[in-house]
Design a protein around this motif. Structure first.
Motif, PDB file in Angstrom:
ATOM      1  N   GLN A  73       0.796  -1.218   0.000  1.00  0.00           N
ATOM      2  CA  GLN A  73       0.000   0.000   0.000  1.00  0.00           C
ATOM      3  C   GLN A  73       0.833   1.276   0.000  1.00  0.00           C
ATOM      4  O   GLN A  73       0.285   2.357  -0.223  1.00  0.00           O
ATOM      5  N   GLN A  74       2.141   1.178   0.228  1.00  0.00           N
ATOM      6  CA  GLN A  74       2.996   2.366   0.246  1.00  0.00           C
ATOM      7  C   GLN A  74       4.108   2.289  -0.801  1.00  0.00           C
ATOM      8  O   GLN A  74       4.185   3.108  -1.711  1.00  0.00           O
ATOM      9  N   ASP A  75       4.959   1.271  -0.678  1.00  0.00           N
ATOM     10  CA  ASP A  75       6.117   1.189  -1.570  1.00  0.00           C
ATOM     11  C   ASP A  75       5.708   0.904  -3.012  1.00  0.00           C
ATOM     12  O   ASP A  75       6.192   1.567  -3.944  1.00  0.00           O
ATOM     13  N   PHE A  76       4.867  -0.086  -3.211  1.00  0.00           N
ATOM     14  CA  PHE A  76       4.484  -0.444  -4.571  1.00  0.00           C
ATOM     15  C   PHE A  76       3.805   0.714  -5.304  1.00  0.00           C
ATOM     16  O   PHE A  76       4.190   1.037  -6.442  1.00  0.00           O
ATOM     17  N   PRO A  77       2.814   1.395  -4.717  1.00  0.00           N
ATOM     18  CA  PRO A  77       2.223   2.520  -5.452  1.00  0.00           C
ATOM     19  C   PRO A  77       3.200   3.665  -5.691  1.00  0.00           C
ATOM     20  O   PRO A  77       3.081   4.384  -6.689  1.00  0.00           O
ATOM     21  N   ARG A  78       4.173   3.840  -4.780  1.00  0.00           N
ATOM     22  CA  ARG A  78       5.198   4.869  -5.040  1.00  0.00           C
ATOM     23  C   ARG A  78       6.036   4.496  -6.251  1.00  0.00           C
ATOM     24  O   ARG A  78       6.430   5.365  -7.033  1.00  0.00           O
ATOM     25  N   PRO A  95      -3.310  -1.610  -4.768  1.00  0.00           N
ATOM     26  CA  PRO A  95      -2.941  -0.436  -3.973  1.00  0.00           C
ATOM     27  C   PRO A  95      -4.117   0.531  -3.901  1.00  0.00           C
ATOM     28  O   PRO A  95      -4.560   1.077  -4.906  1.00  0.00           O
ATOM     29  N   LEU A  96      -4.625   0.744  -2.710  1.00  0.00           N
ATOM     30  CA  LEU A  96      -5.856   1.511  -2.551  1.00  0.00           C
ATOM     31  C   LEU A  96      -5.699   2.978  -2.926  1.00  0.00           C
ATOM     32  O   LEU A  96      -6.664   3.619  -3.346  1.00  0.00           O
ATOM     33  N   TRP A  97      -4.505   3.512  -2.755  1.00  0.00           N
ATOM     34  CA  TRP A  97      -4.316   4.952  -2.960  1.00  0.00           C
ATOM     35  C   TRP A  97      -3.435   5.271  -4.158  1.00  0.00           C
ATOM     36  O   TRP A  97      -2.832   6.318  -4.229  1.00  0.00           O
ATOM     37  N   SER A  98      -3.372   4.375  -5.123  1.00  0.00           N
ATOM     38  CA  SER A  98      -2.637   4.699  -6.344  1.00  0.00           C
ATOM     39  C   SER A  98      -3.432   5.733  -7.130  1.00  0.00           C
ATOM     40  O   SER A  98      -4.653   5.797  -7.058  1.00  0.00           O
ATOM     41  N   SER A  99      -2.729   6.554  -7.883  1.00  0.00           N
ATOM     42  CA  SER A  99      -3.393   7.630  -8.613  1.00  0.00           C
ATOM     43  C   SER A  99      -4.165   7.065  -9.806  1.00  0.00           C
ATOM     44  O   SER A  99      -3.697   6.196 -10.528  1.00  0.00           O
ATOM     45  N   GLY A 100      -5.375   7.555  -9.996  1.00  0.00           N
ATOM     46  CA  GLY A 100      -6.163   7.176 -11.157  1.00  0.00           C
ATOM     47  C   GLY A 100      -6.774   5.791 -11.039  1.00  0.00           C
ATOM     48  O   GLY A 100      -6.496   5.028 -10.133  1.00  0.00           O
ATOM     49  N   HIS A 131     -10.812  -7.581   3.286  1.00  0.00           N
ATOM     50  CA  HIS A 131     -11.030  -8.114   1.946  1.00  0.00           C
ATOM     51  C   HIS A 131     -12.214  -7.449   1.259  1.00  0.00           C
ATOM     52  O   HIS A 131     -12.154  -7.178   0.050  1.00  0.00           O
ATOM     53  N   CYS A 132     -13.263  -7.164   1.999  1.00  0.00           N
ATOM     54  CA  CYS A 132     -14.401  -6.483   1.382  1.00  0.00           C
ATOM     55  C   CYS A 132     -14.041  -5.060   0.966  1.00  0.00           C
ATOM     56  O   CYS A 132     -14.555  -4.549  -0.044  1.00  0.00           O
ATOM     57  N   THR A 133     -13.155  -4.417   1.728  1.00  0.00           N
ATOM     58  CA  THR A 133     -12.631  -3.111   1.300  1.00  0.00           C
ATOM     59  C   THR A 133     -11.906  -3.246  -0.024  1.00  0.00           C
ATOM     60  O   THR A 133     -12.059  -2.422  -0.937  1.00  0.00           O
ATOM     61  N   GLN A 134     -11.114  -4.308  -0.153  1.00  0.00           N
ATOM     62  CA  GLN A 134     -10.409  -4.554  -1.402  1.00  0.00           C
ATOM     63  C   GLN A 134     -11.382  -4.860  -2.539  1.00  0.00           C
ATOM     64  O   GLN A 134     -11.219  -4.367  -3.660  1.00  0.00           O
ATOM     65  N   TYR A 135     -12.401  -5.680  -2.272  1.00  0.00           N
ATOM     66  CA  TYR A 135     -13.375  -5.985  -3.313  1.00  0.00           C
ATOM     67  C   TYR A 135     -14.024  -4.702  -3.848  1.00  0.00           C
ATOM     68  O   TYR A 135     -14.180  -4.531  -5.065  1.00  0.00           O
ATOM     69  N   ASN A 136     -14.406  -3.826  -2.922  1.00  0.00           N
ATOM     70  CA  ASN A 136     -15.017  -2.560  -3.335  1.00  0.00           C
ATOM     71  C   ASN A 136     -14.063  -1.731  -4.176  1.00  0.00           C
ATOM     72  O   ASN A 136     -14.465  -1.130  -5.185  1.00  0.00           O
ATOM     73  N   ALA A 137     -12.805  -1.667  -3.749  1.00  0.00           N
ATOM     74  CA  ALA A 137     -11.814  -0.877  -4.475  1.00  0.00           C
ATOM     75  C   ALA A 137     -11.562  -1.455  -5.868  1.00  0.00           C
ATOM     76  O   ALA A 137     -11.449  -0.709  -6.848  1.00  0.00           O
ATOM     77  N   ILE A 138     -11.467  -2.766  -5.959  1.00  0.00           N
ATOM     78  CA  ILE A 138     -11.251  -3.396  -7.261  1.00  0.00           C
ATOM     79  C   ILE A 138     -12.423  -3.119  -8.188  1.00  0.00           C
ATOM     80  O   ILE A 138     -12.246  -2.771  -9.361  1.00  0.00           O
ATOM     81  N   ALA A 139     -13.631  -3.244  -7.658  1.00  0.00           N
ATOM     82  CA  ALA A 139     -14.816  -2.969  -8.474  1.00  0.00           C
ATOM     83  C   ALA A 139     -14.832  -1.527  -8.969  1.00  0.00           C
ATOM     84  O   ALA A 139     -15.271  -1.245 -10.089  1.00  0.00           O
TER      85      ALA A 139
END
Length: 359
Positions: A73-78, A95-100, A131-139
């Motif tokens: 969530q930090q290094d990879f999106p950077r 990565p939940l906070w990647s741009s775009g 995991h449900c947070t991730q599912y929502n983000a992926i959707a």
């Protein structure tokens, strides 16, 4: 053509079906890609295969370096922001906070959303929330979602209202088992399991996840005391059996964790491979068992299992069958199912997505 970077954190994890999918897809993709077309980004000091065309990038941000979730969530999106690459995430996490809204995510199943009754203790509820947070983000964020069965695709559409044309099915496969050498010591003079005789035991691989339905195997052993049931999995299975009041069964052999070589031998020589799952996105262990030569596979009669195994498995109706391995709908020619699945074909389908101009 878009350039992608793979979240390679799964190379630091114990290999289960999800990690297996990622590892085998990349191995086949490497044969098809142009040099440098795809990068694999991993934490420093991570062991990875030697690829011909995939570029491995060890990366750690000096300011916000982390491990596990923090690395993803930090290094990879950077790194993504630095390189200008889009993400390819193969293991249910983006990565939940990647741009775009950019990238391809593999979402193997939505069990945490579909079956909250499986996750009732504190740890389970916390895992389900993540995991449900991730599912929502992926959707919401993924340009394309890949999943591993038409059943799983229908579940993603049902619970997250994703348009069907955003979801591509790319199956698991079994060819990795061809590289595994069977362990000759499983039935040797100095075997760890002297009670196991070739062709005389039912074999199951389980864990404490409720969808694996471990209690069903114990009830089957209770109903059929003349048969031996060998169960591979973590040592806490014995504690769970005790909690269920089924720890007294003399015909159950707990194998603990087994190596790939041991598993291949156990699958080949079992009376039947038993997989009474309650929920799967694909369900790869029976396919591996067939590839290893298991004479029969017994799986639960669910839409997913019917899709994957068709007429080539023995089906257990869990609505009426509470532990009877003699009560099933017989399948035909189990080995024929292997023709339907190939890591090479799955990689070709993934490559098509990576090279789509519309992404």
């Amino acid at each position: 053509m878009s350039r992608y970077a793979v979240d390679g954190y799964f190379f630091t994890q114990q290999v289960s079906g999800i990690q297996r999918y990622a590892i085998e897809l990349l191995a086949e993709l490497d044969k098809l890609l142009d040099p440098g077309e795809l990068e694999l980004v991993v934490p420093p000091d991570t062991h990875t295969p030697d690829y011909a065309n995939i570029t491995v990038v060890p990366y750690e941000n000096a300011v916000l370096a982390g491990r596990g979730t923090s690395w993803e969530q930090q290094d990879f999106p950077r790194y993504l922001a630095k390189s200008g690459r889009r993400w390819l995430c193969l293991c249910n996490v983006i990565p939940l906070w990647s741009s775009g809204s950019e990238g391809i995510a593999v979402l193997h199943d939505v069990c945490y959303k579909a079956r909250p009754d499986f996750f009732t203790d504190l740890r389970g509820r916390m895992s389900a929330a993540w995991h449900c947070t991730q599912y929502n983000a992926i959707a919401a964020k993924a340009k394309r979602i890949v999943t591993v069965s038409e059943f799983s695709k229908s579940e993603i559409m049902r619970y997250y209202h994703v348009a069907p044309d955003r979801i591509t099915v790319i199956y698991n496969a079994w060819q990795h088992m061809e590289r595994v050498f069977p362990d000759p010591m499983v039935f040797g003079e100095h075997t760890k399991w002297p009670r196991l005789k070739p062709g005389e035991y039912y074999f199951s691989m389980s864990n404490l996840m409720k969808n694996k339905n471990f209690p069903w195997v114990l009830r089957a052993a209770q109903r059929k005391p003349e048969a031996v049931f060998a169960i591979a999995g973590g040592g806490s299975l014995t504690e769970e059996a005790e909690a269920l009041g089924l720890d007294h069964l003399p015909n159950v052999v707990y194998l603990g964790y087994v190596t790939d070589g041991e598993a291949k031998t156990l699958m080949k020589h079992c009376k039947a491979f038993v997989f009474p799952t309650l929920y799967e996105g694909f369900g790869i262990p029976p396919l591996e068992a067939i590839a290893c030569g298991a004479p029969r596979v017994m799986v639960s009669d669910t839409p997913c299992m019917r899709e994957i195994y068709g007429e080539h498995a023995d089906y257990i109706d869990l609505k009426t069958n509470d532990g009877n391995v003699d009560d099933f709908t017989p399948g035909r020619d189990a080995a024929a199912v292997l023709q339907r699945y190939s890591w090479a074909e799955s990689a070709r389908r993934m490559l098509t997505l990576l090279r789509e101009d519309t992404l």
